[in-house]
Every structure is written in C-alpha cells, then in structure tokens.
Write a protein that holds these residues in place. Structure first.
Motif, PDB file in Angstrom:
ATOM      1  N   LEU A 187     -99.968  -0.057   0.558  1.00 17.56           N
ATOM      2  CA  LEU A 187    -101.108  -0.564  -0.211  1.00 17.56           C
ATOM      3  C   LEU A 187    -100.637  -1.121  -1.546  1.00 17.56           C
ATOM      4  N   HIS A 188    -101.363  -2.118  -2.031  1.00 16.96           N
ATOM      5  CA  HIS A 188    -101.115  -2.713  -3.339  1.00 16.96           C
ATOM      6  C   HIS A 188    -102.423  -2.673  -4.128  1.00 16.96           C
ATOM      7  N   HIS A 189    -102.358  -2.091  -5.330  1.00 12.69           N
ATOM      8  CA  HIS A 189    -103.583  -1.984  -6.135  1.00 12.69           C
ATOM      9  C   HIS A 189    -103.319  -2.443  -7.554  1.00 12.69           C
ATOM     10  N   ASN A 211    -109.290  -3.580 -10.126  1.00  9.19           N
ATOM     11  CA  ASN A 211    -109.851  -4.059  -8.863  1.00  9.19           C
ATOM     12  C   ASN A 211    -110.647  -2.948  -8.185  1.00  9.19           C
ATOM     13  N   ALA A 253    -110.733  -2.010  -5.004  1.00 12.88           N
ATOM     14  CA  ALA A 253    -110.049  -1.224  -3.980  1.00 12.88           C
ATOM     15  C   ALA A 253    -108.670  -1.822  -3.745  1.00 12.88           C
ATOM     16  N   PRO A 254    -107.733  -1.032  -3.218  1.00 15.60           N
ATOM     17  CA  PRO A 254    -106.410  -1.567  -2.913  1.00 15.60           C
ATOM     18  C   PRO A 254    -106.437  -2.492  -1.710  1.00 15.60           C
ATOM     19  N   TRP A 297     -97.356   7.316  -4.353  1.00 19.11           N
ATOM     20  CA  TRP A 297     -97.835   6.236  -5.216  1.00 19.11           C
ATOM     21  C   TRP A 297     -96.842   6.057  -6.363  1.00 19.11           C
ATOM     22  N   LEU A 330    -106.413   5.519  -8.288  1.00 20.77           N
ATOM     23  CA  LEU A 330    -106.666   4.092  -8.475  1.00 20.77           C
ATOM     24  C   LEU A 330    -107.125   3.771  -9.886  1.00 20.77           C
ATOM     25  N   ASP A 382     -98.794  -2.806 -11.677  1.00 19.30           N
ATOM     26  CA  ASP A 382     -99.507  -2.651 -10.408  1.00 19.30           C
ATOM     27  C   ASP A 382     -99.088  -1.345  -9.738  1.00 19.30           C
TER      28      ASP A 382
END
Length: 421
Positions: A345-347, A351, A353-354, A313, A36, A385
């Motif tokens: 998931l989108h991160h 940020n 957290a995702p 990922w 992340l 992203d």
C-alpha cells in the motif's frame, strides 16, 4: 475472539510506541491512534485483527475435518497473547523448540508443550525438570533420535525422581535430525526400554519440511506411520492414545492426508504443528497455500484461503536519485532470508485512504535501517509518504519486535501483543 487478547495491562517497551507515557495494550487501544493519520511512530509491525480471526477459524475447520489435534509452533510468534488465542480456539497444546521457550510459555499459562527438538545438556534438562517439579499437571514431551541422548535423559531424570516423555523422531537422508533407518530407530527404542522409570515413549514425530519435494514428503510421512504401527504392535508405547505428529507450515495438508490412515483409531492421536498459518505471508507460505488450495479437497471446499496478517509500515525517507527511493525500514525490522518485503500500500498523509502500491515497486537491497526501493522516474512518490509492506517468513520478522500493534481494517490501533524471544 475476546478483546483481552490484545488489551492487557502488561507494560510495553521498544520501538513504535507513542511518546510521553508508560503504555500497555489497553491504553494504546483506548487512544485509538490511526497509522494513516501519522499518530504512530514508524516503522512499526502490525497485525490485522480481521485476518487473525479468519486464519484461526480456517485452521480449526481444517484440522477438525481430518480429525487431527493442533499444536501450533510457538517459535513463530513467541507471543503469549497469540498462544492464548490459539488455545482458546481449541489448540491441544503449543509446540516449541527450546527449553527457555518452554519456560517463557509456561510463565504465561501454557500447560502442554511438545518440544519438536532434542533436549540436550544438563542445563536444559534442569529447566524442564524444575517445571515438572513445580507443577505435576504440566505436560511436556521432547523428541529423541540417539541412544546417547536417551541415556543422558534417563540418568538425569532418574536422579531427579521424575519421568520425561519422549517421541521417537524420524528423519530423512540429507535432512536435519531424526533416525535415518530401522537400525538407528531400534537402538533408540532399546535404550528407552532400559530406563522405564525415567523416560516414557509416548509417540512418533517427524518434520517433513526437509524433504525436497512432495514425493519425498510423502515417503518420510509413510515411514513415520509405519514406525508408529510397528511400535504400537509391539506394545512399545508407555501410554495410549500414542501421538503421531508432523507438519510444518508448508505441507500440513499432506501430513493430514497421510496420517488420516489412523483416523478413527482410538489408540492414535494425530497432532499437526504449523506455526505460520496464524499470520501467513505473501512469500513462501502463500506459495504453499496456493498449492494446498489447488490440490487438497478439504481446503478447496473451505473457500478463501489464509490471509496475510503481518505487515510493516514505514516512511519514504529520501529520494536521492531518479528511480531510487530510500525507505526507513531495514534488516532490524523485517525478515529478508526468504525474500525482501513486498510493497502493498501507498499512502500520502491527508488522503482519504491508501492506494495499492504499483507492482513495479520492489526492494532490491536492505541495510540495518534502510531499504532500497526501485521505482520509475515520474512515479508519484514523495518524502514523508507511508508505505505498507507484506513479508515472507513471519518467524524472522516477529523476533525483531518486542511488541506489535494490532489494527483493524482502517489501520486504527485496537491493541498490541508482546513477544518473549
């Protein structure tokens, strides 16, 4: 689970590694990089350590409830670290599909192999005979469904002064390998009897996954059970307990139910062979797990089912037109034979957290290094992203990676595993 499964000193090579060093699982774990925080090169395949732990314990409880042994199919992962983790958790052995896979597993400590495939050709015979000559304690058995194959095995292994263990394979009409009727089975058994010093019949095997529905699965399993009983009654097994084995990753519950007819029989050894349970998926095997959890009382009483452990990922690489995003992930990275990867998931870097990916985000096409993600105009998505994808059919994702990172729930790297495809 011990840390050394994922923190060995074996040198790693291939995509997804940090720059500037000769990396091992141990040194990667010591860095503690976080996906992340963009400390890992993407795309990358990852394994969730908590999910692996859960799935390993789940299958152990399931097989113990039915009094079965477990020989997970190693072709799924071809990862020595994961083999050892499964063996240490009580697996009886490892199932494999080819002679070279067997050699690779042996070189990494596996000493009991069930080859759920025919061993054909002198080059393959030699690989197994060499292992048997090298290690008298190495246990190996392959399946047979033709008298010609038995004769070739008998001639070769007699000349080597060895004996090879065999299992009669039962097949279904229109399916894959395996004898289709009693006449074919009897021909194979008669040929086995001609080579008592070179071949030894140790059991009966079936792959039920070729059947079209549950009724077909149960029919071929019942036929396999009847064949085992016939051979046993005739004193046809070279040793007892004799093996009765089946179970791919989709119908292992039904195999356990049908073969439990031999539960408590000291002359029988039931061996299940699912390979995908350890990593699971959100496609074909989640569908199977849903059916299993709904219909099998043992699975239902165990609470939570298997968890997806294998993910990928990748970056959003381009937003070239409304409604379309190009992801830096392709056929070289993920399986696509049983459905495209599914956004999970989108991160956005920075940020905390995702977030869950919107359900309408779907991959509609894949090329070698690119995936076409359908989105909606106005969706909050930017180049750079990170997206996390679940997969369907773990086997064909594993074989695209020389190593996979192992992560915790915070997506921090805690180690790695290598593959031996």
């Amino acid at each position: 689970m011990q840390e050394n499964y994922f923190q060995s000193t074996t040198l790693l090579a291939g995509k997804g590694l940090p720059s500037g060093g000769r990396w091992t699982p141990a040194t990667l774990a010591a860095r503690g990089d976080c996906i992340l925080d963009e400390q890992v090169s993407l795309p990358i395949a990852v394994l969730s350590e908590p999910a692996l732990r859960h799935n390993l314990a789940w299958m152990r409880r399931f097989t113990e409830a039915y009094g079965c042994q477990l020989a997970p199919h190693g072709k799924t992962t071809m990862s020595p670290a994961l083999f050892q983790m499964q063996l240490d958790a009580g697996a009886w052995g490892i199932t494999l599909a080819t002679a070279p896979q067997t050699v690779a597993a042996y070189e990494h400590g596996v000493r009991r192999v069930l080859l759920a495939n025919q061993l054909v050709g002198k080059g393959n015979f030699a690989l197994i005979a060499d292992l048997q000559a090298r290690d008298a304690g190495f246990w190996f058995a392959c399946v047979v469904d033709s008298a010609d194959n038995v004769a070739a095995l008998g001639q070769y292994f007699r000349a080597r002064g060895q004996q090879i263990k065999l299992l009669l394979e039962i097949g279904a009409a229109g399916g894959r390998t395996g004898v289709r009727d009693d006449a074919q089975a009897n021909a194979v058994l008669e040929e086995i009897a001609r080579w008592p010093d070179a071949v030894a019949l140790v059991g009966v095997e079936v792959y039920e996954g070729v059947a079209k529905d549950e009724a077909g699965v149960r029919a071929v399993l019942q036929r396999s059970l009847a064949q085992w009983r016939t051979i046993h009654a005739a004193g046809g097994f070279a040793q007892l307990p004799a093996i009765l084995t089946g179970a791919g990753s989709a119908w292992f519950d039904v195999v356990a139910e049908e073969f439990s007819a031999l539960a408590g029989d000291a002359d029988a050894q039931i061996v299940l062979r699912p390979g995908c349970y350890l990593t699971h998926d959100v496609g074909i095997y989640r569908q199977a797990a849903t059916r299993i959890h709904a219909s099998n009382p043992v699975a239902r009483d165990m609470g939570e089912s298997l968890r997806p452990a294998l993910r990928l990922w990748a970056y959003v690489q381009s937003l070239p037109e409304p409604g379309k995003a190009i992801i830096a992930l392709g056929k070289r990275d993920a399986a696509f034979d049983a459905g495209f990867p599914v956004p999970a998931l989108h991160h956005r870097p920075g940020n905390a957290a995702p977030a869950d990916a919107p359900a309408h985000w779907q991959i509609s096409a894949m090329m070698d290094q690119h995936a076409f993600l359908d989105v909606r105009q106005g969706d909050d998505l930017r180049v750079g992203d990170l997206l996390c994808f679940d997969i369907s059919h773990p086997c064909l994702t594993f074989d695209k990676w020389r190593h996979l990172l192992v992560v915790d729930d915070a997506q921090r790297v805690v180690g790695a595993v290598s593959t031996q495809f």
